[in-house]
Scaffold this motif. Structure first.
Motif, PDB file in Angstrom:
ATOM      1  N   ALA A  35      20.499 -25.670 -31.326  1.00  0.00           N
ATOM      2  CA  ALA A  35      20.856 -25.564 -32.740  1.00  0.00           C
ATOM      3  C   ALA A  35      21.319 -26.910 -33.285  1.00  0.00           C
ATOM      4  O   ALA A  35      20.955 -27.310 -34.401  1.00  0.00           O
ATOM      5  N   ALA A  36      22.123 -27.631 -32.508  1.00  0.00           N
ATOM      6  CA  ALA A  36      22.586 -28.946 -32.944  1.00  0.00           C
ATOM      7  C   ALA A  36      21.418 -29.920 -33.058  1.00  0.00           C
ATOM      8  O   ALA A  36      21.326 -30.689 -34.027  1.00  0.00           O
ATOM      9  N   LEU A  37      20.514 -29.912 -32.091  1.00  0.00           N
ATOM     10  CA  LEU A  37      19.342 -30.784 -32.139  1.00  0.00           C
ATOM     11  C   LEU A  37      18.477 -30.477 -33.359  1.00  0.00           C
ATOM     12  O   LEU A  37      17.948 -31.381 -34.012  1.00  0.00           O
ATOM     13  N   LYS A  38      18.336 -29.194 -33.682  1.00  0.00           N
ATOM     14  CA  LYS A  38      17.559 -28.807 -34.861  1.00  0.00           C
ATOM     15  C   LYS A  38      18.208 -29.368 -36.122  1.00  0.00           C
ATOM     16  O   LYS A  38      17.527 -29.810 -37.051  1.00  0.00           O
ATOM     17  N   SER A  39      19.534 -29.360 -36.171  1.00  0.00           N
ATOM     18  CA  SER A  39      20.213 -29.888 -37.354  1.00  0.00           C
ATOM     19  C   SER A  39      19.970 -31.379 -37.518  1.00  0.00           C
ATOM     20  O   SER A  39      20.003 -31.899 -38.638  1.00  0.00           O
ATOM     21  N   TYR A  40      19.721 -32.084 -36.411  1.00  0.00           N
ATOM     22  CA  TYR A  40      19.430 -33.512 -36.466  1.00  0.00           C
ATOM     23  C   TYR A  40      17.931 -33.792 -36.612  1.00  0.00           C
ATOM     24  O   TYR A  40      17.520 -34.955 -36.688  1.00  0.00           O
ATOM     25  N   GLY A  41      17.121 -32.736 -36.611  1.00  0.00           N
ATOM     26  CA  GLY A  41      15.680 -32.908 -36.745  1.00  0.00           C
ATOM     27  C   GLY A  41      15.015 -33.448 -35.503  1.00  0.00           C
ATOM     28  O   GLY A  41      13.944 -34.069 -35.579  1.00  0.00           O
TER      29      GLY A  41
END
Length: 364
Positions: free
Chosen positions: A19-25
């Motif tokens: 989820a955190a990686l997705k927020s950073y694209g």
């Protein structure tokens, strides 16, 4: 394209890290371990990664299962690291503060760290051994991940947990742990994000939050820890406590309805109109809480947990006002399904900061 590979992607910390990686694209690739491990596939997933994060581990089980499991997973990943071409630039191990302090679990985690470091050194990768304390966060597995998950589950089911052994805990939210794993080579003060609380103190906090939220009220979220803890608790109440019924008071003048009662902390209220057939949202938040309340018109509010397919829908109307709170790391949207203009109020626990919006595009 830059990507991060990780093990344990469907587990508690792995889900938070994705989820955190997705927020950073940042695109992610997951790597299977254990009986599902395939050396060629694992090496291909790791190859060229800017960062490979090994999260998968055995936390519960017999002594042999814990001892053998953590070392076995590390051996598998070490073989994949050595075969990957090109090798990952950074190898990160989600280790435990218990490592090296004795005990089956601590010894097995320490041994796994040595195995991974040897493989990283062999291919010229930077090795980061990240020691994590007790983790808590949304969607933790009760009776397995941590006492916080167990307390949240029991309280949300109307049960009253008891403290068997009171002691001080060092707690870190899973999103903070994810940031440490993702940005392990940058300046992040993991110690500053940790909180010390006793088991009994943790139970008191959660019980107090639950007693307010049972009536649709928001506890004091002034501190980061209380905000993260409340978001954690809320993840165990969805969808059973959604939507929250609001009380409408009517007399000859018209009607009155209380939308939000917050007991402390920041907050921001806003208001929108939406024409028939149009949608707002299609995004998620990592940390902020958001409440939708339709004041006039007809709408459908839809929500989907990240990396899951099931969509929850709630049809809401201004004629019977309710509040729908958005769980953190759930994509959500509101669509006007009526024939008239839709009037909606929004509340979040923090003032919007355009430099750190915590609003990440994601279709429901």
């Amino acid at each position: 394209m830059e990507h991060v590979s990780l093990t344990g992607g469907t587990g508690f910390l792995g889900w938070h890290t994705r989820a955190a990686l997705k927020s950073y694209g940042i695109p992610t690739r997951t790597v299977a371990v254990g009986d599902s491990f395939d050396l060629d596939r694992a090496a291909a997933s790791i190859a060229g990664a800017s960062r490979f994060i090994h999260i998968a581990g055995v936390n519960r089980g017999s002594d042999d299962e814990v001892r053998v499991g953590n070392v076995r997973f590390a051996d598998q990943m070490a073989a994949a690291i050595r075969r990957a071409e090109p090798a990952p630039a950074v190898v990160v191990y989600a280790n435990s503060t218990q490592a090296g302090h004795g005990g089956i679990y601590g010894d097995s985690k320490a041994a796994a760290a040595e195995i991974l470091q040897s493989a990283a050194n062999a291919v010229g990768a930077v090795f980061q051994n990240t020691l994590l304390p007790n983790l808590f966060g949304e969607h933790g597995r009760p009776f397995y991940n941590a006492v916080t998950a167990t307390f949240c589950h029991l309280i949300s089911q109307g049960e009253q947990p008891t403290v068997q052994q009171d002691k001080e805990l060092t707690l870190l939210h899973a999103q903070d742990a994810a940031d440490l794993l993702i940005e392990a080579g940058r300046e992040i003060d993991g110690n500053a994000r940790q909180v010390h609380e006793t088991v009994s103190g943790l139970l008191r906090r959660l019980s107090g939050m639950a007693s307010l939220y049972d009536h649709g009220q928001i506890p004091d979220l002034a501190s980061k820890f209380d905000r993260d803890l409340f978001n954690t608790y809320r993840s165990y109440t969805f969808p059973a406590q959604t939507p929250i019924r609001l009380t409408r008071h009517e007399d000859a003048r018209g009607s009155f309805c209380e939308i939000i009662r917050s007991h402390g902390g920041g907050g921001q209220s806003s208001f929108s109109t939406t024409v028939p057939g149009m949608t707002r949202g299609d995004h998620f938040h990592r940390r902020k809480m958001e409440r939708f309340t339709v004041e006039s018109g007809e709408a459908v509010i839809a929500l989907r947990r990240l990396f899951h397919d099931e969509v929850f829908e709630f049809r809401v109307s201004g004629s019977g006002p309710v509040a729908v709170d958005m769980p953190t790391m759930w994509a959500h949207k509101i669509t006007n399904v009526g024939n008239a203009e839709l009037f909606t109020s929004f509340w979040s626990n923090e003032i919007f900061d355009p430099n750190f919006p915590d609003t990440i595009a994601e279709a429901v």
